[in-house]
Design a protein around this motif. Structure first.
Motif, PDB file in Angstrom:
ATOM      1  N   LEU A  89       7.454   4.082   6.979  1.00  0.00           N
ATOM      2  CA  LEU A  89       7.258   2.854   7.736  1.00  0.00           C
ATOM      3  C   LEU A  89       7.058   1.695   6.775  1.00  0.00           C
ATOM      4  O   LEU A  89       6.536   1.873   5.665  1.00  0.00           O
ATOM      5  N   ALA A  90       7.447   0.502   7.208  1.00  0.00           N
ATOM      6  CA  ALA A  90       7.314  -0.681   6.356  1.00  0.00           C
ATOM      7  C   ALA A  90       5.861  -0.942   5.971  1.00  0.00           C
ATOM      8  O   ALA A  90       5.570  -1.357   4.848  1.00  0.00           O
ATOM      9  N   VAL A  91       4.936  -0.674   6.898  1.00  0.00           N
ATOM     10  CA  VAL A  91       3.530  -0.962   6.643  1.00  0.00           C
ATOM     11  C   VAL A  91       2.997  -0.176   5.450  1.00  0.00           C
ATOM     12  O   VAL A  91       2.075  -0.621   4.756  1.00  0.00           O
ATOM     13  N   GLU A  92       3.580   0.985   5.182  1.00  0.00           N
ATOM     14  CA  GLU A  92       3.097   1.815   4.075  1.00  0.00           C
ATOM     15  C   GLU A  92       3.374   1.182   2.717  1.00  0.00           C
ATOM     16  O   GLU A  92       2.763   1.564   1.713  1.00  0.00           O
ATOM     17  N   TYR A  95       1.671  -3.328   0.450  1.00  0.00           N
ATOM     18  CA  TYR A  95       0.919  -3.735  -0.731  1.00  0.00           C
ATOM     19  C   TYR A  95       1.643  -3.362  -2.026  1.00  0.00           C
ATOM     20  O   TYR A  95       1.059  -3.455  -3.110  1.00  0.00           O
ATOM     21  N   ASP A  96       2.893  -2.923  -1.906  1.00  0.00           N
ATOM     22  CA  ASP A  96       3.671  -2.532  -3.086  1.00  0.00           C
ATOM     23  C   ASP A  96       4.455  -3.725  -3.625  1.00  0.00           C
ATOM     24  O   ASP A  96       5.290  -4.305  -2.910  1.00  0.00           O
ATOM     25  N   HIS A  97       4.197  -4.079  -4.845  1.00  0.00           N
ATOM     26  CA  HIS A  97       4.921  -5.177  -5.494  1.00  0.00           C
ATOM     27  C   HIS A  97       5.306  -4.751  -6.912  1.00  0.00           C
ATOM     28  O   HIS A  97       4.461  -4.729  -7.791  1.00  0.00           O
ATOM     29  N   PRO A  98       6.590  -4.368  -7.130  1.00  0.00           N
ATOM     30  CA  PRO A  98       7.670  -4.299  -6.143  1.00  0.00           C
ATOM     31  C   PRO A  98       7.605  -3.005  -5.342  1.00  0.00           C
ATOM     32  O   PRO A  98       6.957  -2.045  -5.758  1.00  0.00           O
ATOM     33  N   GLN A  99       8.288  -2.960  -4.190  1.00  0.00           N
ATOM     34  CA  GLN A  99       8.373  -1.710  -3.436  1.00  0.00           C
ATOM     35  C   GLN A  99       9.377  -0.787  -4.132  1.00  0.00           C
ATOM     36  O   GLN A  99      10.271  -1.238  -4.834  1.00  0.00           O
ATOM     37  N   LEU A 100       9.195   0.496  -3.932  1.00  0.00           N
ATOM     38  CA  LEU A 100      10.000   1.499  -4.650  1.00  0.00           C
ATOM     39  C   LEU A 100      10.736   2.419  -3.671  1.00  0.00           C
ATOM     40  O   LEU A 100      10.807   3.618  -3.876  1.00  0.00           O
ATOM     41  N   TRP A 101      11.284   1.822  -2.616  1.00  0.00           N
ATOM     42  CA  TRP A 101      11.970   2.650  -1.627  1.00  0.00           C
ATOM     43  C   TRP A 101      13.213   3.298  -2.225  1.00  0.00           C
ATOM     44  O   TRP A 101      13.159   4.367  -2.769  1.00  0.00           O
ATOM     45  N   GLY A 102      14.338   2.638  -2.175  1.00  0.00           N
ATOM     46  CA  GLY A 102      15.564   3.162  -2.784  1.00  0.00           C
ATOM     47  C   GLY A 102      16.118   4.389  -2.081  1.00  0.00           C
ATOM     48  O   GLY A 102      15.557   4.903  -1.120  1.00  0.00           O
ATOM     49  N   SER A 103      17.262   4.852  -2.561  1.00  0.00           N
ATOM     50  CA  SER A 103      17.899   6.045  -1.999  1.00  0.00           C
ATOM     51  C   SER A 103      18.464   6.951  -3.088  1.00  0.00           C
ATOM     52  O   SER A 103      19.085   7.957  -2.792  1.00  0.00           O
ATOM     53  N   LYS A 104      18.261   6.592  -4.366  1.00  0.00           N
ATOM     54  CA  LYS A 104      18.753   7.397  -5.480  1.00  0.00           C
ATOM     55  C   LYS A 104      17.781   8.532  -5.740  1.00  0.00           C
ATOM     56  O   LYS A 104      16.622   8.299  -6.030  1.00  0.00           O
ATOM     57  N   GLN A 156      -7.273  -8.605 -13.940  1.00  0.00           N
ATOM     58  CA  GLN A 156      -6.195  -9.595 -13.866  1.00  0.00           C
ATOM     59  C   GLN A 156      -5.039  -9.079 -13.004  1.00  0.00           C
ATOM     60  O   GLN A 156      -4.408  -9.837 -12.266  1.00  0.00           O
ATOM     61  N   HIS A 157      -4.764  -7.767 -13.099  1.00  0.00           N
ATOM     62  CA  HIS A 157      -3.712  -7.168 -12.274  1.00  0.00           C
ATOM     63  C   HIS A 157      -4.062  -7.323 -10.795  1.00  0.00           C
ATOM     64  O   HIS A 157      -3.221  -7.708  -9.977  1.00  0.00           O
ATOM     65  N   LEU A 158      -5.315  -7.016 -10.443  1.00  0.00           N
ATOM     66  CA  LEU A 158      -5.733  -7.116  -9.048  1.00  0.00           C
ATOM     67  C   LEU A 158      -5.717  -8.570  -8.569  1.00  0.00           C
ATOM     68  O   LEU A 158      -5.322  -8.843  -7.430  1.00  0.00           O
ATOM     69  N   ALA A 159      -6.119  -9.485  -9.443  1.00  0.00           N
ATOM     70  CA  ALA A 159      -6.114 -10.906  -9.070  1.00  0.00           C
ATOM     71  C   ALA A 159      -4.686 -11.387  -8.827  1.00  0.00           C
ATOM     72  O   ALA A 159      -4.428 -12.178  -7.900  1.00  0.00           O
ATOM     73  N   THR A 160      -3.766 -10.921  -9.636  1.00  0.00           N
ATOM     74  CA  THR A 160      -2.360 -11.297  -9.454  1.00  0.00           C
ATOM     75  C   THR A 160      -1.816 -10.746  -8.143  1.00  0.00           C
ATOM     76  O   THR A 160      -1.111 -11.443  -7.400  1.00  0.00           O
ATOM     77  N   LEU A 161      -2.168  -9.502  -7.831  1.00  0.00           N
ATOM     78  CA  LEU A 161      -1.711  -8.908  -6.577  1.00  0.00           C
ATOM     79  C   LEU A 161      -2.287  -9.657  -5.379  1.00  0.00           C
ATOM     80  O   LEU A 161      -1.636  -9.777  -4.337  1.00  0.00           O
ATOM     81  N   ARG A 162      -3.492 -10.176  -5.531  1.00  0.00           N
ATOM     82  CA  ARG A 162      -4.089 -10.931  -4.424  1.00  0.00           C
ATOM     83  C   ARG A 162      -3.299 -12.203  -4.140  1.00  0.00           C
ATOM     84  O   ARG A 162      -3.211 -12.624  -2.975  1.00  0.00           O
ATOM     85  N   THR A 163      -2.718 -12.800  -5.164  1.00  0.00           N
ATOM     86  CA  THR A 163      -1.938 -14.033  -4.952  1.00  0.00           C
ATOM     87  C   THR A 163      -0.680 -13.782  -4.132  1.00  0.00           C
ATOM     88  O   THR A 163      -0.123 -14.719  -3.556  1.00  0.00           O
ATOM     89  N   VAL A 164      -0.214 -12.525  -4.067  1.00  0.00           N
ATOM     90  CA  VAL A 164       0.983 -12.220  -3.272  1.00  0.00           C
ATOM     91  C   VAL A 164       0.628 -11.490  -1.982  1.00  0.00           C
ATOM     92  O   VAL A 164       1.495 -10.899  -1.340  1.00  0.00           O
ATOM     93  N   GLY A 165      -0.653 -11.518  -1.617  1.00  0.00           N
ATOM     94  CA  GLY A 165      -1.036 -11.038  -0.293  1.00  0.00           C
ATOM     95  C   GLY A 165      -1.849  -9.771  -0.209  1.00  0.00           C
ATOM     96  O   GLY A 165      -2.250  -9.374   0.889  1.00  0.00           O
TER      97      GLY A 165
END
Length: 243
Positions: A89-92, A95-104, A156-165
């Protein structure tokens, strides 16, 4: 049709204008779904954020190129659901930045890998895959057990992730370094803060089997063990559909 194409090619300005028109139509079709993103992404009340140690593990997963062979997207096809579990599901991945869905998939999909195998299994597999799967083509990542995890920049990683939601709190950001250590050292004073900030269901244990140091292996295994377990939304959705 062909005559129109030939005439268009003779006019530089006309050709450029037509390319812009077609590209604009394609771009609009790709961008338009973003205007309804709030309606297409499911809500999950139990969704939690990654811990600092899991964030570090995800960064290592990306750094080592694991995503090139392992997708994190179970499609709605019957054979995929039977093999891997409820479809993604998209909701899962909100919080992924970037998301790692793919099909390979050179290797299996990892969307529901969390807690499927023991920490010892993952550590052995990453150290040398052929110890567990003789026919495996996966490279060995022996340095993960040797290299000490860098934790001083996790805030700093967590603070950066907070800036993108990603909804990290000030408290979580301020204690990121201590929480990374505490999650892999259950007997340490820092361990209690991890459960307090991220929930009692958070995995808190020495993921690589060592308590004398915090390694890259700790972080990567911690990340792998939470895949598919940030929310139960997918399981609840599939159960509701069956009923």
């Amino acid at each position: 049709m062909f005559k129109f194409h030939y005439r268009l090619e003779r006019s530089a300005l006309g050709l450029v204008g037509f390319i812009i028109l077609v590209a604009s139509i394609g771009g609009f079709i790709e961008i338009a779904p973003l205007f309804t993103i709030d309606e297409t992404v499911e809500e999950a009340q139990d969704m939690r954020v990654y811990t600092p140690l899991e964030v570090a593990g995800r960064n290592i997963f990306i750094r080592e190129g694991c995503y090139a062979c392992h997708s994190q997207m179970i499609r709605t096809l019957r054979d995929e659901v039977d093999r891997y579990g409820p479809y993604s599901l998209a909701v899962e991945s909100q919080y992924d930045h970037p998301q790692l869905w793919g099909s390979k998939r050179t290797g299996p999909d990892l969307a529901r890998l969390g807690n499927k195998y023991s920490d010892a299994w993952h550590t052995t597999h990453l150290n040398n895959p052929r110890d567990l799967v003789p026919q495996s083509k996966m490279p060995a990542y022996r340095w993960l057990l040797r290299d000490q995890l860098r934790t001083d920049d996790l805030g700093q990683h967590l603070a950066t992730l907070r800036t993108v939601g990603v909804p990290y709190t000030d408290d979580q950001i301020a204690n990121a370094t201590q929480d990374a250590y505490g999650q892999a050292n259950p007997d340490s004073p820092e361990a209690g803060g991890v459960a307090e900030r991220y929930g009692d269901a958070t995995n808190i244990r020495p993921f690589d089997g060592q308590t004398d140091k915090l390694t890259d292996m700790d972080a990567l295994v911690a990340y792998l063990q939470v895949l598919g377990n940030l929310t139960n939304a997918a399981h609840e959705t599939q159960t509701a559909e069956v009923e």
